[in-house]
Design an enzyme around this catalytic site. Structure first.
Site, PDB file in Angstrom:
ATOM      1  N   ARG A 145     -19.839   1.492  62.490  1.00  0.00           N
ATOM      2  CA  ARG A 145     -18.478   1.578  61.930  1.00  0.00           C
ATOM      3  C   ARG A 145     -17.874   2.943  62.242  1.00  0.00           C
ATOM      4  O   ARG A 145     -16.732   3.053  62.655  1.00  0.00           O
ATOM      5  CB  ARG A 145     -18.515   1.327  60.427  1.00  0.00           C
ATOM      6  CG  ARG A 145     -18.326  -0.119  60.023  1.00  0.00           C
ATOM      7  CD  ARG A 145     -19.320  -1.081  60.679  1.00  0.00           C
ATOM      8  NE  ARG A 145     -19.203  -2.428  60.157  1.00  0.00           N
ATOM      9  CZ  ARG A 145     -19.829  -2.863  59.066  1.00  0.00           C
ATOM     10  NH1 ARG A 145     -20.659  -2.067  58.411  1.00  0.00           N
ATOM     11  NH2 ARG A 145     -19.652  -4.099  58.649  1.00  0.00           N
ATOM     12  N   ASP A 174     -21.892  -3.621  65.570  1.00  0.00           N
ATOM     13  CA  ASP A 174     -21.125  -4.365  64.572  1.00  0.00           C
ATOM     14  C   ASP A 174     -19.798  -4.761  65.211  1.00  0.00           C
ATOM     15  O   ASP A 174     -19.574  -4.522  66.404  1.00  0.00           O
ATOM     16  CB  ASP A 174     -20.920  -3.527  63.291  1.00  0.00           C
ATOM     17  CG  ASP A 174     -20.915  -4.419  62.050  1.00  0.00           C
ATOM     18  OD1 ASP A 174     -20.056  -5.323  61.981  1.00  0.00           O
ATOM     19  OD2 ASP A 174     -21.774  -4.245  61.173  1.00  0.00           O
ATOM     20  N   HIS A 245     -21.055 -10.237  62.885  1.00  0.00           N
ATOM     21  CA  HIS A 245     -20.871  -8.792  63.109  1.00  0.00           C
ATOM     22  C   HIS A 245     -20.996  -8.440  64.588  1.00  0.00           C
ATOM     23  O   HIS A 245     -21.625  -7.445  64.945  1.00  0.00           O
ATOM     24  CB  HIS A 245     -21.888  -7.993  62.286  1.00  0.00           C
ATOM     25  CG  HIS A 245     -21.598  -8.015  60.811  1.00  0.00           C
ATOM     26  ND1 HIS A 245     -20.562  -7.305  60.237  1.00  0.00           N
ATOM     27  CD2 HIS A 245     -22.181  -8.687  59.783  1.00  0.00           C
ATOM     28  CE1 HIS A 245     -20.541  -7.527  58.926  1.00  0.00           C
ATOM     29  NE2 HIS A 245     -21.501  -8.366  58.628  1.00  0.00           N
ATOM     30  N   ASP A 311     -26.891 -11.149  58.853  1.00  0.00           N
ATOM     31  CA  ASP A 311     -26.085 -11.189  57.626  1.00  0.00           C
ATOM     32  C   ASP A 311     -24.663 -11.683  57.915  1.00  0.00           C
ATOM     33  O   ASP A 311     -24.163 -11.587  59.031  1.00  0.00           O
ATOM     34  CB  ASP A 311     -26.008  -9.792  56.993  1.00  0.00           C
ATOM     35  CG  ASP A 311     -25.421  -8.756  57.948  1.00  0.00           C
ATOM     36  OD1 ASP A 311     -25.739  -8.819  59.159  1.00  0.00           O
ATOM     37  OD2 ASP A 311     -24.642  -7.903  57.494  1.00  0.00           O
ATOM     38  N   GLU A 312     -24.038 -12.200  56.882  1.00  0.00           N
ATOM     39  CA  GLU A 312     -22.596 -12.462  56.850  1.00  0.00           C
ATOM     40  C   GLU A 312     -22.072 -13.100  58.141  1.00  0.00           C
ATOM     41  O   GLU A 312     -21.225 -12.532  58.823  1.00  0.00           O
ATOM     42  CB  GLU A 312     -21.851 -11.149  56.568  1.00  0.00           C
ATOM     43  CG  GLU A 312     -22.228 -10.562  55.222  1.00  0.00           C
ATOM     44  CD  GLU A 312     -21.548  -9.233  54.920  1.00  0.00           C
ATOM     45  OE1 GLU A 312     -21.201  -9.016  53.760  1.00  0.00           O
ATOM     46  OE2 GLU A 312     -21.384  -8.410  55.838  1.00  0.00           O
ATOM     47  N   TRP A 378     -30.949  -7.417  50.513  1.00  0.00           N
ATOM     48  CA  TRP A 378     -29.759  -6.600  50.177  1.00  0.00           C
ATOM     49  C   TRP A 378     -28.862  -7.242  49.135  1.00  0.00           C
ATOM     50  O   TRP A 378     -28.185  -6.563  48.394  1.00  0.00           O
ATOM     51  CB  TRP A 378     -28.950  -6.278  51.440  1.00  0.00           C
ATOM     52  CG  TRP A 378     -28.116  -7.404  51.991  1.00  0.00           C
ATOM     53  CD1 TRP A 378     -28.540  -8.392  52.818  1.00  0.00           C
ATOM     54  CD2 TRP A 378     -26.712  -7.636  51.764  1.00  0.00           C
ATOM     55  NE1 TRP A 378     -27.502  -9.226  53.124  1.00  0.00           N
ATOM     56  CE2 TRP A 378     -26.356  -8.786  52.495  1.00  0.00           C
ATOM     57  CE3 TRP A 378     -25.730  -6.969  51.024  1.00  0.00           C
ATOM     58  CZ2 TRP A 378     -25.067  -9.310  52.502  1.00  0.00           C
ATOM     59  CZ3 TRP A 378     -24.437  -7.482  51.034  1.00  0.00           C
ATOM     60  CH2 TRP A 378     -24.116  -8.638  51.763  1.00  0.00           C
ATOM     61  N   TYR A 403     -27.108   1.010  47.654  1.00  0.00           N
ATOM     62  CA  TYR A 403     -26.086   1.153  48.698  1.00  0.00           C
ATOM     63  C   TYR A 403     -25.370   2.479  48.441  1.00  0.00           C
ATOM     64  O   TYR A 403     -24.628   2.625  47.471  1.00  0.00           O
ATOM     65  CB  TYR A 403     -25.113  -0.034  48.671  1.00  0.00           C
ATOM     66  CG  TYR A 403     -25.511  -1.166  49.602  1.00  0.00           C
ATOM     67  CD1 TYR A 403     -26.845  -1.413  49.892  1.00  0.00           C
ATOM     68  CD2 TYR A 403     -24.548  -1.968  50.213  1.00  0.00           C
ATOM     69  CE1 TYR A 403     -27.213  -2.441  50.758  1.00  0.00           C
ATOM     70  CE2 TYR A 403     -24.902  -3.001  51.078  1.00  0.00           C
ATOM     71  CZ  TYR A 403     -26.240  -3.230  51.344  1.00  0.00           C
ATOM     72  OH  TYR A 403     -26.598  -4.244  52.197  1.00  0.00           O
ATOM     73  N   ASP A 405     -23.013   3.953  49.944  1.00  0.00           N
ATOM     74  CA  ASP A 405     -21.563   4.088  50.112  1.00  0.00           C
ATOM     75  C   ASP A 405     -20.839   3.758  48.805  1.00  0.00           C
ATOM     76  O   ASP A 405     -19.662   4.083  48.648  1.00  0.00           O
ATOM     77  CB  ASP A 405     -21.052   3.207  51.266  1.00  0.00           C
ATOM     78  CG  ASP A 405     -21.638   1.809  51.255  1.00  0.00           C
ATOM     79  OD1 ASP A 405     -22.826   1.645  50.923  1.00  0.00           O
ATOM     80  OD2 ASP A 405     -20.897   0.858  51.573  1.00  0.00           O
ATOM     81  N   TRP A 453     -23.347   2.397  54.552  1.00  0.00           N
ATOM     82  CA  TRP A 453     -22.369   1.769  55.449  1.00  0.00           C
ATOM     83  C   TRP A 453     -21.193   2.711  55.584  1.00  0.00           C
ATOM     84  O   TRP A 453     -20.766   3.330  54.602  1.00  0.00           O
ATOM     85  CB  TRP A 453     -21.940   0.410  54.884  1.00  0.00           C
ATOM     86  CG  TRP A 453     -23.123  -0.485  54.677  1.00  0.00           C
ATOM     87  CD1 TRP A 453     -23.804  -0.695  53.514  1.00  0.00           C
ATOM     88  CD2 TRP A 453     -23.805  -1.261  55.680  1.00  0.00           C
ATOM     89  NE1 TRP A 453     -24.861  -1.546  53.733  1.00  0.00           N
ATOM     90  CE2 TRP A 453     -24.884  -1.916  55.049  1.00  0.00           C
ATOM     91  CE3 TRP A 453     -23.596  -1.459  57.048  1.00  0.00           C
ATOM     92  CZ2 TRP A 453     -25.763  -2.762  55.736  1.00  0.00           C
ATOM     93  CZ3 TRP A 453     -24.466  -2.299  57.730  1.00  0.00           C
ATOM     94  CH2 TRP A 453     -25.536  -2.933  57.073  1.00  0.00           C
ATOM     95  N   THR A 454     -20.643   2.795  56.804  1.00  0.00           N
ATOM     96  CA  THR A 454     -19.720   3.903  57.053  1.00  0.00           C
ATOM     97  C   THR A 454     -18.276   3.478  57.314  1.00  0.00           C
ATOM     98  O   THR A 454     -17.531   4.206  57.965  1.00  0.00           O
ATOM     99  CB  THR A 454     -20.237   4.762  58.232  1.00  0.00           C
ATOM    100  OG1 THR A 454     -20.393   3.919  59.387  1.00  0.00           O
ATOM    101  CG2 THR A 454     -21.562   5.406  57.907  1.00  0.00           C
TER     102      THR A 454
HETATM  103  C1  ACM Z   1     -25.003  -6.146  54.492  1.00  0.00           C
HETATM  104  O1  ACM Z   1     -24.683  -5.342  53.610  1.00  0.00           O
HETATM  105  N1  ACM Z   1     -24.106  -6.964  55.020  1.00  0.00           N
HETATM  106  C2  ACM Z   1     -26.369  -6.222  54.977  1.00  0.00           C
END
Ligand code: ACM
Length: 538
Positions: A145, A174, A245, A311-312, A378, A403, A405, A453-454
């Site tokens: 990011r 990502d 991602h 993920d996601e 997570w 986390y 952040d 996460w940035t």
């Molecule tokens: C994540 O926070 N999507 C691994």
């Protein structure tokens, strides 16, 4: 002695050992790399040379040896008036002993040159026995990011080593950026490493910075990072996030996306944040592409584990895509979740054939977990519990707890207020092993890590603010054998932290001060919106 992480057993006896011009390093077999490291840090900080050999009449001796009887990563540090012994169960144990030695000295031992050249350096006479609770003590840094220049990554490795952390999980790709050079596919970095502009703050923020952002690591950069980490007994776990991602890769090679449902040739490297529907096409050609990417990276990253994200991954494009539906029919799988599962299983086998193990975010449990795969839990503890019960190894990193952040306090002074408040004390009271697990299941919790996460951490300074001091608490949780969360000695940790801040200052870490952010660390609150209510526990 204010040591962090807290050793298993310490005894002090009064008196001191003095480090001076006559202090020699006597180095046993297997301890040479730590001796080199110790000279490399204490030499510049103190101005002393630490020549090799026994001190004898001429001065004091620091003796470094390996004694396998102590066990993996364990060490004993025994300080007498004339002799200081660092004994490790293995080379890593000697290294962790050396880290403890540095903390036993004045905080100025963490500087890179002497502030005064006429001072003396002492270590209290003591006896310390120590070994880690977990062998996976990690920190995940999102360099996708916002790019962290190589020099910053090396600096984080030094900071991790100072806290006895031993796994750096690098989130390398990502939607917003592709960071590792892949020689076979140059557009991944020519195109995928750059975006034209960046959303300032969270998704709902109206602000853009209107300037390009990006950067990438050459393969030599990555080899240097890995070697630097190895010298510090840290394993680098690379993450290539698939099949979600992945928009930066699709921007570089549009054929990787679902071109029968979206104009993938028009997709840019994503300039904003959030879960993104533009995911990889589940085609054979995509598998071959990523096998080729992974093959280059396996050559660079020698560790056992390779992280493939997982993920996601929204499935709406797969539902709409005739090609994806044909693939589901061809593989004979039930639905889109099972298709993702088949894709993950493919890479699990592919990695296993090459002597490696796959690790992924807990969504890889959906549709059935590949045999041998490990899980980064997570979305709370639930995924980790299910995985451990099914006999899979787990790294606990629930977002509600670790986390980094997430914001550190309420109030308008916090920079971009993400999610819920997670304080230093909250992290200190984080327990990686859920009480629901039996002793045998708990063996599958191989460790823990904090993730940063940035999206809104747009500089190394902003990362420092988010990560420190909370990563220090995570390091103690991962290393020390702490009691249950409610019984943890928070005020004792706070008291040790007061001494530790002086070490972080000497290292140049721009942590969040206990009293709140410094003026430059504040950011306007319009950039994001905190979530309401208490943070989730599971
Ligand atoms: C994540 O926070 N999507 C691994």
């Amino acid at each position: 002695m204010d040591l962090i992480p807290q050793p298993r057993r310490t005894r002090t006896e009064g008196g001191t050992f003095e480090l001076g011009a006559g202090t020699r390093l006597e180095v046993g077999r297997g301890a040479e790399p730590t001796a080199r490291w110790l000279r490399g840090v204490l030499g510049p900080a103190t101005g002393l040379d630490f020549p090799a050999g026994a001190g004898g009449e001429r001065g004091s001796t620091v003796r470094l040896t390996v004694d396998p009887a102590l066990g993996r990563e364990a060490y004993r540090l025994t300080v007498g008036p004339d002799t200081l012994r660092l004994t490790g169960g293995d080379a890593a144990g000697v290294f962790w002993a050396a880290q403890t030695l540095r903390q036993l000295m004045d905080p100025a031992a963490f500087r890179r040159a002497p502030v005064r050249r006429d001072r003396t350096w002492t270590v209290p006479v003591c006896d310390i026995e120590d070994r880690p609770r977990f062998h996976w003590r990690g920190f995940m840094l999102d360099v996708a990011r916002h790019f962290m220049p190589k020099d910053g990554v090396l600096r984080h490795l030094d900071l991790m080593a100072a806290h006895k952390l031993n796994v750096l999980h690098l989130h390398l790709t990502d939607d917003q950026g592709w960071r590792p050079e892949i020689t076979r596919y140059p557009r991944l970095t020519e195109v995928g490493a750059w975006r034209h502009r960046t959303k300032v703050g969270l998704r709902e923020s109206p602000l853009w910075d209107e300037r390009p952002h990006g950067g990438y690591y050459t393969q030599d950069d990555l080899r240097e990072i890995v070697a630097y980490a190895e010298d510090r007994h840290i394993t680098v776990v690379p993450e290539i996030d698939i099949p979600g991602h992945s928009q930066a890769a699709i921007a570089a090679y549009p054929e990787l996306g679902n071109a029968d449902v979206v104009d993938t040739a028009a997709l840019p490297v994503l300039p904003h944040w959030g879960v993104n529907p533009n995911v990889l096409a589940p085609a054979e050609a995509t598998l071959r592409f990523y096998e080729n990417v992974l093959a280059e990276l396996l050559d660079i990253f020698p560790g056992t584990f390779f992280h493939i994200g997982g993920d996601e991954c929204p499935k709406e494009q797969w539902r709409a895509s005739p090609a994806a539906q044909a693939r589901i029919a061809e593989l004979g799988v039930a639905d889109e979740d099972a298709l993702q599962s088949a894709l993950i299983r493919h890479f699990d086998r592919w990695l296993a054939d090459r002597g490696r193990r796959l690790i992924g975010w807990d969504e890889i449990l959906e549709g059935g977990l590949a045999e041998g795969a490990a899980v980064s839990s997570w979305q709370g503890y639930a995924g980790g519990i299910a995985a451990a019960r099914a006999g899979h190894d787990v790294v606990m990193c629930p977002q509600g707890q670790v986390y980094l952040d997430w914001r550190q306090a309420d109030g308008p002074d916090e920079p971009v207020p993400i999610a819920h408040v997670r304080t230093l004390e909250d992290v200190y009271r984080f327990e990686p092993v859920p009480a629901e697990l039996t002793a045998a299941e708990a063996e599958h919790v191989i460790g823990t890590q904090a993730n940063v996460w940035t999206e809104v951490l747009d500089s190394p300074r902003a990362v420092d603010y988010a990560v420190y001091p909370r990563l220090v608490a995570l390091a103690e949780v991962a290393w020390s054998h702490l009691p249950a969360p409610a019984e943890r000695d928070w005020s004792g940790f706070e008291a040790r932290m007061r001494a530790h801040y002086a070490r972080l200052d000497a290292l140049g870490v721009e942590y969040r001060p206990p009293g709140g952010p410094l003026p430059w660390q504040r950011r306007p609150g319009v950039l994001g919106r905190p979530l309401d209510g208490p943070p989730p526990i599971v």
